[in-house]
Design an enzyme around this catalytic site. Structure first.
Site, PDB file in Angstrom:
ATOM      1  N   HIS A 115     -10.313  -7.084   5.665  1.00  8.00           N
ATOM      2  CA  HIS A 115      -9.839  -6.119   6.647  1.00  8.00           C
ATOM      3  C   HIS A 115      -9.858  -6.775   8.017  1.00  8.00           C
ATOM      4  CE1 HIS A 115      -9.527  -2.411   9.007  1.00  8.00           C
ATOM      5  NE2 HIS A 115      -9.087  -1.843   7.902  1.00  8.00           N
ATOM      6  N   ASP A 122      -8.503   0.398   0.010  1.00  9.31           N
ATOM      7  CA  ASP A 122      -7.508   0.378  -1.056  1.00  9.31           C
ATOM      8  C   ASP A 122      -8.091   0.027  -2.420  1.00  9.31           C
ATOM      9  OD1 ASP A 122      -5.206   0.854   0.661  1.00  9.31           O
ATOM     10  OD2 ASP A 122      -5.581  -1.152   1.447  1.00  9.31           O
TER      11      ASP A 122
END
Length: 377
Positions: free
Chosen positions: A260, A314
């Site tokens: 991320h 996700d």
């Protein structure tokens, strides 16, 4: 090349906002100062949406009115249904959603973004109608009839009902509602920025949201949850996880659902989603995808944690949706159904002191060239 050029605007502040905050070092995500884990435990998606949009938790009468307003604006015009019917049935649901949301703006007045009351009803309509559009497309593309919303069902129950024509198990609705909370907002991400650029032109909110949906579609943003499930299916079993992880890392291919831009520890949303997986599996039985995912996370931990790369939102969300029987290409539209609250919150915040986004560029081409006639090229 000048040193102040930042590809992708990485780390460059583009706005001041009081909507959400991320501490990537500690793994903390707050909506209006409240940690997202606390909202999942005590709040609902619609109450959280109110918090994001208006800056505070509603009183009981305010929440009742807000829920009532959203509930009674879920239906979509028959021409929107007709629009969905004539789209290619093999097209991606995000394309159908983007087109339908853009078309919504033709049915509802939204161009005067200085009208506070009209902005409120625009927000109500978008939060209320996106789930109806997603569920309608999911059925219409298979040749099934669109199922109208039921006013007697809460927000998440109603969506799952419109998808399956069956009132869901209460646990399914609770888990799904928490998933929406977790996806509702996340500071200055790509889709929020895309919407803010559009909003800065004083475009109507339907156009703003359609712009955000376009940015969310990409596999480097919202589309990643689809890629995760496809990767886990490709691996097939925990025993095959090591070979796949090693091959991807050695080939310098991205391990979907990991890493991320902000978090240097495990994404707090991934932790909550993993807990939601267990709650769901305790009632409905486990998922083979989850067993593979746990093996992949363990193996990736051996290789990537020293680089600050951990599972993101996700990685586990798609496993939950898959267990509920939701088709993989609907995962990103579910993300949009939730994130519309965050997009609209940033839209309303920006309107208070709007300034047109007009960044500069660094030109890297030639100068003083001349036209060459075609017979001399």
């Amino acid at each position: 090349m000048p040193h102040d050029f930042m590809p992708g605007l990485a780390g460059v502040p583009a706005a001041k906002s009081a909507i959400s905050d991320v501490d990537g070092t500690r793994g903390v995500l707050e909506y209006r100062g409240i940690r997202v884990e606390e909202l999942c435990q005590h709040s609902s998606f619609l109450e959280t949406s109110y918090l994001l949009l208006f800056g505070r938790l509603p009183t009981a009468p305010e929440l009742a009115q807000w829920v009532d307003d959203v509930t009674h604006h879920r239906r979509i015009k028959f021409r929107i249904v007709d629009l969905l019917k004539v789209m290619p049935e093999h097209g991606h649901p995000m394309d159908a959603l983007q087109a339908a949301v853009a078309a919504l703006g033709m049915f509802y007045p939204g161009r005067n973004v200085k009208d506070v009351a009209n902005n409120y009803w625009s927000a109500v309509r978008l939060i209320a109608k996106l789930p109806t559009i997603v569920a309608a497309w999911a059925r219409l593309r298979r040749g099934d009839e669109y199922i109208p919303p039921r006013d007697d069902l809460p927000f998440s129950d109603n969506f799952l009902y419109m998808l399956t024509e069956t009132v869901p198990h209460p646990l399914w609705s609770e888990v799904f509602d928490d998933c929406l909370i977790l996806h509702a907002e996340h500071t200055m991400n790509a889709s929020t920025f895309a919407g803010m650029v559009t909003a800065s032109t004083l475009a109507d909110p339907y156009t703003v949201v359609a712009s955000s949906i376009g940015a969310l579609k990409g596999p480097l943003h919202g589309g990643a949850n689809e890629e995760v499930v496809m990767m886990l299916r490709e691996i097939g079993s925990p025993a095959q996880a090591r070979a796949t992880v090693e091959a991807r890392l050695q080939g310098k291919h991205k391990l979907m659902g990991f890493g991320h831009r902000v978090y240097k520890v495990k994404d707090p949303r991934a932790t909550v989603l993993q807990d939601l997986c267990m709650r769901l599996f305790n009632v409905c039985g486990t998922s083979p995808l989850y067993e593979v995912a746990v093996a992949v996370e363990q193996l990736a931990g051996e290789r990537l944690t020293d680089k600050g790369i951990y599972p993101n939102v996700d990685f586990y969300s798609g496993i939950i949706y898959d267990k509920m029987g939701i088709e993989v290409d609907l995962f990103t539209p579910l993300f949009a159904m939730a994130r519309v609250s965050g997009w609209l919150a940033h839209w309303l915040e920006q309107l208070r002191e709007n300034k047109l986004y007009r960044p500069d560029q660094i030109y890297s081409g030639e100068h003083d060239r001349h036209y060459v006639p075609i017979d001399k090229r």
